[in-house]
Motif scaffolding. Sequence first.
Motif, short mmCIF file in Angstrom:
data_model
loop_
_atom_site.label_atom_id
_atom_site.label_comp_id
_atom_site.label_asym_id
_atom_site.label_seq_id
_atom_site.Cartn_x
_atom_site.Cartn_y
_atom_site.Cartn_z
N ASP A 70 28.85 27.73 55.72
CA ASP A 70 27.90 28.42 54.77
C ASP A 70 27.80 30.09 55.06
O ASP A 70 27.92 30.91 54.06
CB ASP A 70 26.24 28.32 54.92
CG ASP A 70 26.05 26.93 54.58
OD1 ASP A 70 26.78 26.07 53.77
OD2 ASP A 70 24.86 26.28 54.97
N ALA A 71 28.17 30.49 56.45
CA ALA A 71 28.42 31.81 56.60
C ALA A 71 29.78 32.39 56.25
O ALA A 71 29.92 33.52 55.58
CB ALA A 71 28.34 32.18 58.20
N GLY B 298 32.56 35.32 49.44
CA GLY B 298 32.24 35.24 48.23
C GLY B 298 31.12 36.05 47.64
O GLY B 298 30.95 36.20 46.55
N GLY B 299 30.14 36.42 48.91
CA GLY B 299 28.94 36.86 48.57
C GLY B 299 27.70 35.83 48.21
O GLY B 299 27.83 34.68 48.61
N GLN C 213 29.87 39.44 42.96
CA GLN C 213 30.33 39.91 41.44
C GLN C 213 31.09 38.93 40.57
O GLN C 213 31.45 39.31 39.54
CB GLN C 213 30.88 41.40 41.59
CG GLN C 213 30.00 42.42 42.38
CD GLN C 213 30.68 43.85 42.40
OE1 GLN C 213 32.13 43.72 42.21
NE2 GLN C 213 30.22 44.68 42.73
N SER C 214 31.60 37.84 41.35
CA SER C 214 32.32 36.90 40.58
C SER C 214 31.59 35.86 39.98
O SER C 214 30.59 35.54 40.41
CB SER C 214 33.27 36.24 41.78
OG SER C 214 32.70 35.60 42.70
N LEU C 215 32.32 35.25 38.94
CA LEU C 215 31.43 34.28 38.15
C LEU C 215 32.07 32.86 38.54
O LEU C 215 31.41 31.88 38.50
CB LEU C 215 31.92 34.27 36.68
CG LEU C 215 31.39 35.76 36.10
CD1 LEU C 215 31.65 35.77 34.60
CD2 LEU C 215 29.61 35.83 36.25
N LYS D 261 42.77 34.29 47.38
CA LYS D 261 41.75 34.09 46.72
C LYS D 261 41.45 34.46 45.47
O LYS D 261 42.13 35.64 45.27
CB LYS D 261 40.50 34.63 47.77
CG LYS D 261 39.29 34.79 47.11
CD LYS D 261 38.11 35.46 48.03
CE LYS D 261 37.06 35.65 47.25
NZ LYS D 261 36.22 36.78 47.73
N THR D 262 40.97 33.83 44.52
CA THR D 262 40.95 34.20 43.16
C THR D 262 39.42 34.51 42.61
O THR D 262 38.65 33.52 42.99
CB THR D 262 41.66 33.26 42.12
OG1 THR D 262 42.97 33.06 42.78
CG2 THR D 262 41.76 33.98 40.92
N GLN D 263 39.07 35.57 42.28
CA GLN D 263 37.74 35.83 41.95
C GLN D 263 37.74 36.41 40.39
O GLN D 263 38.60 37.26 40.18
CB GLN D 263 36.98 36.64 42.85
CG GLN D 263 36.55 36.02 44.06
CD GLN D 263 35.61 36.89 45.11
OE1 GLN D 263 35.58 37.78 44.59
NE2 GLN D 263 35.08 36.26 45.85
#
Length: 663
Positions: free
Chosen positions: A430-431, A437-438, A484-486, A660-662
Amino acid sequence: MNPNKKNTSNNKNIKTPKFNFYWIYGIIFVLFIGYQLFNDGNMSSRNLSQNEFKTILDANDIEKIMIVNRDIANIYIKKEALEKEKYKKDKGSLYTSNSPLYFYDFGDLQNFEKELKAEKEAKNLDFDTSNVERTNLLDQIFMYLPFIFLIGLWIYFMRRMSGGGAGGGGQIFSIGKSKAKLFDQDQKVKTSFKDVAGLEGAKEEVQEIVDFLKSPDKYTSLGGKIPKGALLVGPPGTGKTLLAKAVAGEAHVPFFSLSGSDFVEMFVGVGASRVRDLFKQAQQKAPSIIFIDEIDAVGRSRGKNNITGGNDERENTLNQLLTEMDGFGTDTNVIVLAATNRADVLDKALLRAGRFDRQIYVDLPDLNERAAIFKVHIKPLKLSKDVDIDFLSQQTPGFSGADIANLCNEAALIAARKSKKAVHHQDFLDAVDRIVGGLEKKNKIIAPKEKKTIAYHEAGHATASWMLEHAAPLVKVTIVPRGQSLGAAWYLPEERQIVQSEQMLDEMCATLAGRAAEKLMFNKISTGALNDLEKVTKQARAMVTIYGLNEKIGNLTYYDSSGQSDYNFTKPYSEKTAQIIDKEISKIIEEQFERAVQILSKNKDKLTTLAELLLEKEVIFKKDLEVIFGKRPFKEEEKEIIDKKTENTIDKTNSENSSKTQE
């Protein structure tokens, strides 16, 4: 329990104020003011009106009139007259036989004296008159109080400037003194090489310096000389400062530690003065070590800022540092350690042999080093038995030592937030989610149409990466907003030392597959692929202008590792070449976009199934892709690291977030 004992213990705990020498000054001042007040005759006297004065004068009860400072008349009453009732009432508690009973403000002195003379002759009065000049010290003090205050202020600042106050570095006369912190026998550093996990090559280099200080005869007997300095270079968070702390803890010699910015000051000549003072102190305690952290603050190349007028003070500081490290008269056992992550901007004279004989590159840790770093940072944590350090080290490619320390701390905070008594394996995972990802935003309102677009976008990434040989294997896809990513897709990239053009093109194709899925399914594109476009544009530009992977441009690179190109107005290529570069970059990106469209068109039904599953579950994992697509059609050389217990986890991306894709 005996109450007397309790009271005794409480009395012992009462803190008595410490004696201060300034208390004596305060007591003397209070006594002086008290003496002035009680010694003043006006304290025991009453002011007379004009009529009262004439009445007492006519009664011939006045023994003496004393005119003080040509302003006030002190009235002394005869002893036999004091027995009268009206005088007894006016006697105060402070009255004595030698003090006046009344005082009279007469106004003009000349008229007052004429009046007294006329009354004395007309009524045959027998009082005496006298004139005295009396000085009131209290009035004098108040008169000169501003000057006394200025003198006291001046004395205070002079004491501060001469070293009497606290904070030697902030005093005026000691502004040119070094701000370095000294660590010696009295103030030891507890960090040792055992506390520095990984960095084996770097530790060998600096450990040799420590061995030289401990047993110099081992090296000098063969004609060797002590190295003048070592420069630690590497990305932020890799442990350069920690390595220097370990040297301080192991060397057992005086260790001076400071930052490059400690030399910088608004006054001219201060930086060079501090450098001289630093090396003077180090030479007095030789053999010793000086550690300068972030040396790029003063070690930047000289003469490259002429456009803005330059910074002569910083250059003077650097010149003095160069002279002290290897000048005409420098032959002392002082070793200089320095650390920076901007070695490209340092002056060439600073990097030459004889000043920094060794440049030690402190790189990001590999798989085994990450496992060792995890073992160091989990020591203070209360761990559950299910924590798998090897798995965590495999899940964190590209993590620096500081990143791993932050990960361990974040896992402990997450476990505490959930009121757990120990940190479990899932808390670490989880960390990773939280750091990469925030914060998860499950309550964020997204319109169904937008959610569908996001689902197909992420499904496009997952489908293309599954069908491309050199794309990183997928770990997790989610459409739950984070930061900030969806939506986001996580991969497990290979730890490559070199990258071939086919691998870069496959990664670009997988990155563009999200935008391609929107185009294929809705015949529309959205602004959600900004991060994707930014990433592929950088990759395509690097292929053309840096790595020489383009046929039109050829085996050329326009990358300047020295950093000198930052100060040039002109580009290292012509306008015609610039147009070719722009066309080739656009060509590479458009080819990979069309390639992504073709891959998704062939697997449109599977793409739709995956997107619908993503809309239903919001989070899908590698096992879900295997159900829809089957096993990847390529032989995976990398070891399988996601077992049955941890299939529902995510993975950390590489240091540049290239996998990574955000949106």
